[in-house]
Design an enzyme around this catalytic site. Sequence first.
Site, PDB file in Angstrom:
ATOM      1  N   GLU A 125      33.655  -1.846   4.064  1.00 55.92           N
ATOM      2  CA  GLU A 125      34.928  -1.868   3.327  1.00 55.92           C
ATOM      3  C   GLU A 125      34.918  -2.959   2.267  1.00 55.92           C
ATOM      4  O   GLU A 125      35.446  -2.768   1.158  1.00 55.92           O
ATOM      5  CB  GLU A 125      36.086  -2.100   4.308  1.00 55.92           C
ATOM      6  N   GLU A 126      34.318  -4.106   2.593  1.00 53.71           N
ATOM      7  CA  GLU A 126      34.371  -5.257   1.694  1.00 53.71           C
ATOM      8  C   GLU A 126      33.560  -5.052   0.412  1.00 53.71           C
ATOM      9  O   GLU A 126      33.673  -5.854  -0.522  1.00 53.71           O
ATOM     10  CB  GLU A 126      33.882  -6.520   2.417  1.00 53.71           C
TER      11      GLU A 126
END
Length: 351
Positions: A204-205
């Site tokens: 996600e990051e």
Amino acid sequence: MAEFDLLQKICKVPGAPGFEQRIRSFLMSTLEKDVDDMRTDAMGNLITFHKGHSRKKLLLTAHMDEIAFIVQHIDDEGFIRFLPLGGFDPKTLTAQRVIIHGKEDIHGVMGSKPLHIMNAEERAKAPSLKDFFIDTGLTKAEVVGKIQIGDPITREREMIRMGKCINCKSLDNRVSVYILVELMKKLKKTKAPLDVYAVFTVQEEVGSRGSMIAANSIAPDVAINIDTTIAYDVPGAQSHEYITKLGNGVAIKLFDSSVIPDYRMVQFLKSAAEKNKIPWQAELLTGGGTDTASVQRAGNGTIAGAISIPTRHIHQVIEMVHEDDIDAAVRLLEAAVQELENYSFEFKYDT
């Protein structure tokens, strides 16, 4: 908060974007007796499942990766240069400890030019990631025997309590991972009226990559993402800049720079919170985004919303959350699972 020790363990296990194998393995062993089914997909998402009695599918997502670094170069003296995996505030890195996950875990410290020998221009300039290197205290020969180009690097910080607040690295997004684990454990006892897919997503990051794959595969009817958000309720902030406040309840997302959550899901979450007397606050995040956007756009589209945990010092070496907000998030998700099946998400038109 019921399980401080569990949250502490979840935060400690490393999981840089693209290198989530350790945290995934930990979650598998933690949840194996509490879910009806468990699998991983090709991307590395961990997909857990509770069977309900209706055909409606609810997708719950929380990313298990953490902001981190990757080894870029080892110089002739054994010092390590690195690249970021996710967004960092460089000014918070000075003299901070990290762990390089090579053939074994090696501790290092973020080094930079000493203040005493900086000129006036260097002192006035804001630091950048390029100003830092990692010092392991080892010789070049020792370093290359244990560390390779491409090895992941995570922060090293223990969890502590500060009043009713919790302070640690990687609370973004391990606090949401904890919340989702707690929910699935509770659903083992209370059962869910609809199919619940709890997915611990990867990467996600670095662009919400894992959630897109999972949502396309599951094709949910409705979805709720769980992540952290900014709590800028600190000295110097104006009231309109707070985004959220610690201790004021779980945040229901109304807007961020990547998504406008479905207004029907927003209304549902508000009504569930108010009906069950769960403290909540509105979240309008002026910068940044979460897995909510990719889940909403998956397949033919999903009725998607999000709840968030107010977090101070986000994307820094340490982050801080409030126990009451965590408890409120667990309660709201519990209520949502039980009440979602009978809620009408049909569009309503003015006449």
